[in-house]
Design an enzyme around this catalytic site. Structure first.
Site, short mmCIF file in Angstrom:
data_model
loop_
_atom_site.label_atom_id
_atom_site.label_comp_id
_atom_site.label_asym_id
_atom_site.label_seq_id
_atom_site.Cartn_x
_atom_site.Cartn_y
_atom_site.Cartn_z
N LYS A 155 0.90 -1.23 -0.15
CA LYS A 155 -0.02 -0.15 0.20
C LYS A 155 0.87 1.41 -0.07
CE LYS A 155 -4.36 1.46 2.21
NZ LYS A 155 -5.22 1.44 0.63
N1 PMP Z 1 -7.43 -2.70 -3.38
C1 PMP Z 1 -7.01 -1.44 -3.26
C2 PMP Z 1 -6.33 -0.58 -4.47
C3 PMP Z 1 -7.24 -0.54 -1.98
O1 PMP Z 1 -7.08 0.66 -1.97
C4 PMP Z 1 -7.89 -1.23 -0.91
C5 PMP Z 1 -7.95 -0.33 0.40
N2 PMP Z 1 -7.10 -0.52 1.45
C6 PMP Z 1 -8.30 -2.55 -1.06
C7 PMP Z 1 -8.07 -3.27 -2.38
C8 PMP Z 1 -8.71 -3.51 0.18
O2 PMP Z 1 -8.00 -3.73 1.23
P1 PMP Z 1 -8.38 -3.77 2.50
O3 PMP Z 1 -9.55 -4.93 2.61
O4 PMP Z 1 -7.19 -4.26 3.11
O5 PMP Z 1 -8.75 -2.37 3.16
#
Ligand code: PMP
Length: 302
Positions: A155
């Site tokens: 991320k």
């Molecule tokens: N894909 C992307 C590109 C995201 O930004 C997110 C949000 N963090 C997710 C998937 C979902 O991830 P998470 O379940 O960890 O929030």
């Protein structure tokens, strides 16, 4: 709006939590962040969902940037708890962000080793990130960042220019969300969510490698299996979306949301399907402390 932001070890009034314009992260997108939610429990306490998992992912995301976050995992968790408390929040969205700060010398892409790594934590009452309806979705012309160009599972701030450009494409249209394909043309993920496809009672989701390592994705895969569904991680072709019984998205901010249409074609009945509804209800039970089997995922703010 939050009253207090935790910045580099100090809780500061919102207006005082500023940074230098020559911060490396501002110029090159060299930061890593998390989006975390807390939910108010029936007893009035606030519970942060998957706190350790999120903070661990932030540390993992920092590795490809050779960034050393100058705190331990427990210290970052505590900073997050303190920020929720300081702002008197119960149900909220929490944003820790670590980034390369002001380099001591030259402006250059590879930061001088003495460049400080800054850390902030912000929290606010978010409410729904996407409307609680079956979404109108467009398959984007922008593909997800190539896994051989960057650590796509991480991320990293800079990755979000990819999501943003795809989102600009649907701004002002009826579409509420988009789907990005990967470099080989398979279904990857949404702008801020992972995707699941239901066909004949089986739940499919793209395998890791070209998508963010979603934490809600992981929780939902475990939950769906516990609920008796077969879950398969596989490559999904875009045309398989149109013949699916249900398609839904998962994410911390998004929670669980159905796709009603994709590229104007109705998915299933066009409304939230029974399996999506089941997963969504049970996911929210975990978040609000109503499923003791998953209580390990909750950190109570004390
Ligand atoms: N894909 C992307 C590109 C995201 O930004 C997110 C949000 N963090 C997710 C998937 C979902 O991830 P998470 O379940 O960890 O929030």
């Amino acid at each position: 709006m939050a009253q207090f932001i935790w910045q580099n070890g100090t809780m500061k009034p919102f207006a005082e939590a500023t940074t230098h314009v020559m911060s490396h992260g501002l110029h090159y997108g060299t930061g890593v962040f998390e989006g975390i939610r807390a939910y108010e429990l029936a007893n009035g306490e606030s519970a942060i969902v998957a706190l350790k998992e999120h903070v661990q992912r932030m540390f993992d995301s920092a590795i490809p940037l050779a960034m050393k976050i100058p705190y331990t995992l427990d210290e970052v968790c505590q900073a997050i708890i303190d920020t929720v408390k300081a702002n008197n929040l119960k149900s909220c969205y929490i944003r820790p962000l670590a980034y390369y700060g002001l380099p001591p010398t030259k402006v250059r892409v590879r930061p001088d080793p003495k460049t400080p790594v800054e850390l902030i934590v912000y929290a606010y009452e978010m409410g729904d990130y996407l409307p609680d309806v079956a979404l109108d979705v467009l398959i984007s012309k922008y593909i997800r960042v190539h896994p051989e160009s960057t650590a796509v599972g991480a991320k990293i701030c800079g990755h979000y220019v990819n999501s943003l450009q795809a989102l600009i494409e649907i701004a002002g249209t009826k579409y509420n969300e988009l789907i990005m394909l990967d470099h080989e043309g398979f279904v990857a993920e949404g702008s801020s969510d992972n995707i699941f496809v239901v066909k004949d009672g089986v739940i499919y989701t793209p395998e890791l490698g070209t998508i963010l390592t979603g934490i809600t994705r992981k929780i939902v895969i475990g939950l769906a299996s516990d609920l008796g569904y077969k879950v398969v991680e596989s490559k999904i072709k875009p045309e398989e979306l149109f013949t699916a019984d249900e398609v839904f998205f998962t994410g911390t901010a998004v929670e669980v949301r159905a796709a009603g249409t994709i590229n104007d074609q109705t998915i299933g009945t066009g409304s939230e399907g029974p399996i999506t509804k089941h997963i969504k209800t049970e996911y929210l039970k975990i978040c609000s402390g109503q499923n003791s089997k998953y209580s390990n995922y909750l950190t109570i703010v004390k």
